[in-house]
Motif scaffolding. Sequence first.
Motif, short mmCIF file in Angstrom:
data_model
loop_
_atom_site.label_atom_id
_atom_site.label_comp_id
_atom_site.label_asym_id
_atom_site.label_seq_id
_atom_site.Cartn_x
_atom_site.Cartn_y
_atom_site.Cartn_z
N UNK A 293 46.84 60.71 107.65
CA UNK A 293 47.62 60.99 108.85
C UNK A 293 48.32 59.72 109.36
N UNK A 294 47.77 58.55 109.05
CA UNK A 294 48.40 57.31 109.46
C UNK A 294 49.74 57.11 108.77
N UNK A 295 49.88 57.64 107.56
CA UNK A 295 51.16 57.58 106.84
C UNK A 295 52.07 58.73 107.26
N UNK A 296 51.50 59.91 107.40
CA UNK A 296 52.29 61.10 107.72
C UNK A 296 53.02 60.96 109.05
N UNK A 297 52.36 60.39 110.05
CA UNK A 297 52.95 60.28 111.38
C UNK A 297 53.75 59.00 111.59
N UNK A 298 53.73 58.11 110.62
CA UNK A 298 54.33 56.79 110.83
C UNK A 298 55.84 56.79 110.73
N UNK A 299 56.43 57.72 110.00
CA UNK A 299 57.86 57.69 109.74
C UNK A 299 58.53 58.99 110.18
N UNK A 300 59.37 58.91 111.19
CA UNK A 300 60.25 60.02 111.58
C UNK A 300 59.49 61.31 111.88
N UNK A 301 58.28 61.17 112.47
CA UNK A 301 57.47 62.37 112.73
C UNK A 301 58.08 63.25 113.81
N UNK A 302 58.82 62.67 114.73
CA UNK A 302 59.38 63.46 115.83
C UNK A 302 60.29 64.57 115.30
N UNK B 298 48.78 55.46 115.69
CA UNK B 298 50.02 55.95 115.10
C UNK B 298 50.33 57.36 115.58
N UNK B 299 49.33 58.22 115.63
CA UNK B 299 49.53 59.58 116.11
C UNK B 299 49.95 59.56 117.57
N UNK B 300 49.30 58.73 118.37
CA UNK B 300 49.65 58.61 119.79
C UNK B 300 51.10 58.17 119.96
N UNK B 301 51.52 57.21 119.16
CA UNK B 301 52.90 56.73 119.25
C UNK B 301 53.89 57.84 118.88
N UNK B 302 53.56 58.61 117.84
CA UNK B 302 54.46 59.69 117.40
C UNK B 302 54.60 60.77 118.46
N UNK B 303 53.58 60.93 119.31
CA UNK B 303 53.59 62.01 120.30
C UNK B 303 54.11 61.57 121.67
N UNK B 304 54.57 60.34 121.79
CA UNK B 304 55.02 59.85 123.10
C UNK B 304 56.25 60.59 123.62
N UNK C 5 59.06 68.85 123.40
CA UNK C 5 59.77 67.56 123.56
C UNK C 5 60.06 67.28 125.03
N UNK C 6 59.87 66.03 125.43
CA UNK C 6 60.23 65.65 126.78
C UNK C 6 61.74 65.62 126.93
N UNK C 7 62.20 65.89 128.14
CA UNK C 7 63.63 65.83 128.40
C UNK C 7 64.07 64.38 128.42
#
Length: 237
Positions: free
Chosen positions: A151-160, A181-187, A207-209
């Motif tokens: 998951x550290x790789x999966x979420x690291x690149x362009x997860x949004x 990494x997951x936390x960063x992807x979900x910001x 997604x946040x506005x």
Amino acid sequence: MRVGGSSDPLVFDQIFINGDLADLIGRVHEARTIVDLGANVGYASIVFLNAFPDAYVLAVEPDSRNAVLCACNLAPYGNRARLVEAAAWSRSCDLMLVRGAFRDGKEWSTQVRPAQPGEMADVKALDMPTLLQMCPRPVVDILKIDIEDAESTLFAEDAERWLKCVRNLCVEIHSPEAASIVEQALRGFQFEPLQSGEYNVYLNLTPKRAPLRHDGPWREPTKSRPLAPAPTPSRSG
């Protein structure tokens, strides 16, 4: 189910006896498309298929030894379930299986790593956009991820980009680095956090506005002037 020191009975207890996914299932009222990354021998997929009678499950498992049993366990569900023998990764590439090196070394702990030059790959890696294209609907109601620290790789690149297609996310996080990494992807998303067994759950992912952007320098608004009173019409005679 394999016995004699296999992790299969442990997974069985985790999913069916301890109900690791029960809190998640209890909060999702309807699910028609479910993706199970790290399906192992299929127990989580079975729970989803039984809980949501109208659901289709895409089960993804990289270890061929696990995938054989997963296919057998999902066979009774016919075309409601599809097994893909591949690994979820940040990009499509060739990977090697790493058995016996992570956690207790049993079947549920198989990891993957990129293949080195000259190595014959064990399994193909598929990125999330490719996997989501295999689903019958563009929106995934539940995305369950248990991929032994990948998951550290999966979420690291362009997860949004692909998280926008997910309504409810369920991740077993295996390291502090992966958690960060997951936390960063979900910001960029709003969600309701939930703990379901060993899984971190993010309900109603939205997604946040984006904040309003101003082109050019900021200027103080021009103050409006009160309207002058209309002239009083003259009266003849």
